[in-house]
Scaffold this motif. Structure first.
Motif, short mmCIF file in Angstrom:
data_model
loop_
_atom_site.label_atom_id
_atom_site.label_comp_id
_atom_site.label_asym_id
_atom_site.label_seq_id
_atom_site.Cartn_x
_atom_site.Cartn_y
_atom_site.Cartn_z
N TRP A 114 33.48 41.01 41.91
CA TRP A 114 34.11 39.70 42.00
C TRP A 114 34.18 39.23 43.44
O TRP A 114 34.13 40.03 44.37
N HIS A 172 35.56 44.93 43.68
CA HIS A 172 35.11 45.28 42.33
C HIS A 172 36.28 45.89 41.58
O HIS A 172 37.25 46.39 42.17
N THR A 173 36.19 45.82 40.27
CA THR A 173 37.23 46.39 39.41
C THR A 173 36.56 47.02 38.20
O THR A 173 35.33 46.93 38.04
N TYR A 189 39.87 43.29 32.07
CA TYR A 189 40.03 43.61 33.48
C TYR A 189 41.00 42.62 34.10
O TYR A 189 41.28 41.54 33.54
N SER A 190 41.52 42.95 35.27
CA SER A 190 42.37 42.03 36.02
C SER A 190 42.16 42.26 37.51
O SER A 190 41.81 43.37 37.94
N VAL A 191 42.34 41.18 38.27
CA VAL A 191 42.21 41.23 39.72
C VAL A 191 43.41 40.50 40.32
O VAL A 191 43.61 39.31 40.05
N VAL A 204 32.74 36.26 38.95
CA VAL A 204 32.65 37.64 38.46
C VAL A 204 31.23 37.87 37.97
O VAL A 204 30.61 36.96 37.42
#
Length: 212
Positions: free
Chosen positions: A149, A162-163, A175-177, A191
């Protein structure tokens, strides 16, 4: 969509879908239906959609499949179901050249039909209060759940990273950021998934939002 009944939620969701892209979102969606097309949904033991016109002519078989999957997923999501949907049109014409009127369409395969990565929130051009931390949330079906991202503003990258989604493909994970508190302004969250074969961008979504 906040209507009280499943049928009303489905109707609102389908109306929004058939209206096409919102202002400033050109190119963000595949448009398989003429924006003048109307739909009436009936939710009972079976779900039935009656369209005012057939789908666009000249689509490939794959796009015809996606066009119908788009309707089926929208109405199933709005009603909390995961069942087949009957497609009809008021002109008694085929839905597509090789898809008869009155066809029953089963839910598709999420791995094949849904984008590998997408953003659920913030929504497109959604205003976010400047006093609150911004958290990006979405879904992904990627190798080992990897999601890259970057946050952009004014054509520049503000921050990136990144996640990992809660599961990798073929399962669809979340996912979450956490971006923290951002200064007022226009932003884009991008993303994407990188191909494990050659490092190219395999799939991506860019979601604009506003902090004010």
């Amino acid at each position: 969509v906040t209507a009280d009944t499943a049928q009303a939620r489905a109707q609102s969701a389908l109306d929004a879908l058939l209206r096409g892209p919102t202002s400033g979102a050109a190119g963000a969606y595949l448009e398989f239906w003429d924006p003048r097309t109307k739909v009436t949904v009936t939710v009972a033991d079976e779900i039935r959609l009656v369209l005012s016109a057939p789908g666009r002519a000249g689509l490939s078989p794959r796009d015809e499949h996606l066009a119908m999957a788009q309707l089926v997923r929208t109405v199933n999501s709005a009603t909390g179901r995961n069942g087949p949907v009957v497609l009809e049109n008021t002109m008694a014409m085929p839905i597509f050249a090789d898809v008869p009127n009155g066809t029953t369409v089963a839910p598709g395969n999420p791995v094949e039909d849904l984008a590998p990565v997408w953003v659920d929130s913030p929504g497109r051009y959604q205003p976010v209060p400047a006093s609150e931390p911004v958290v990006v949330r979405g879904q992904a079906c990627t190798f080992e759940g990897n999601v890259q991202w970057e946050l952009r503003s004014g054509g520049s990258v503000v921050t990136s990273g990144h996640t990992t989604a809660t599961s990798g493909c073929p399962e669809r994970g979340e996912y979450s950021v956490a971006l923290g508190v951002l200064r007022p302004g226009d932003y884009q969250i991008r993303v994407w998934e990188t191909s494990m074969q050659d490092g190219s961008v395999h799939a991506e979504q860019v979601m604009p939002f506003v902090v004010r």
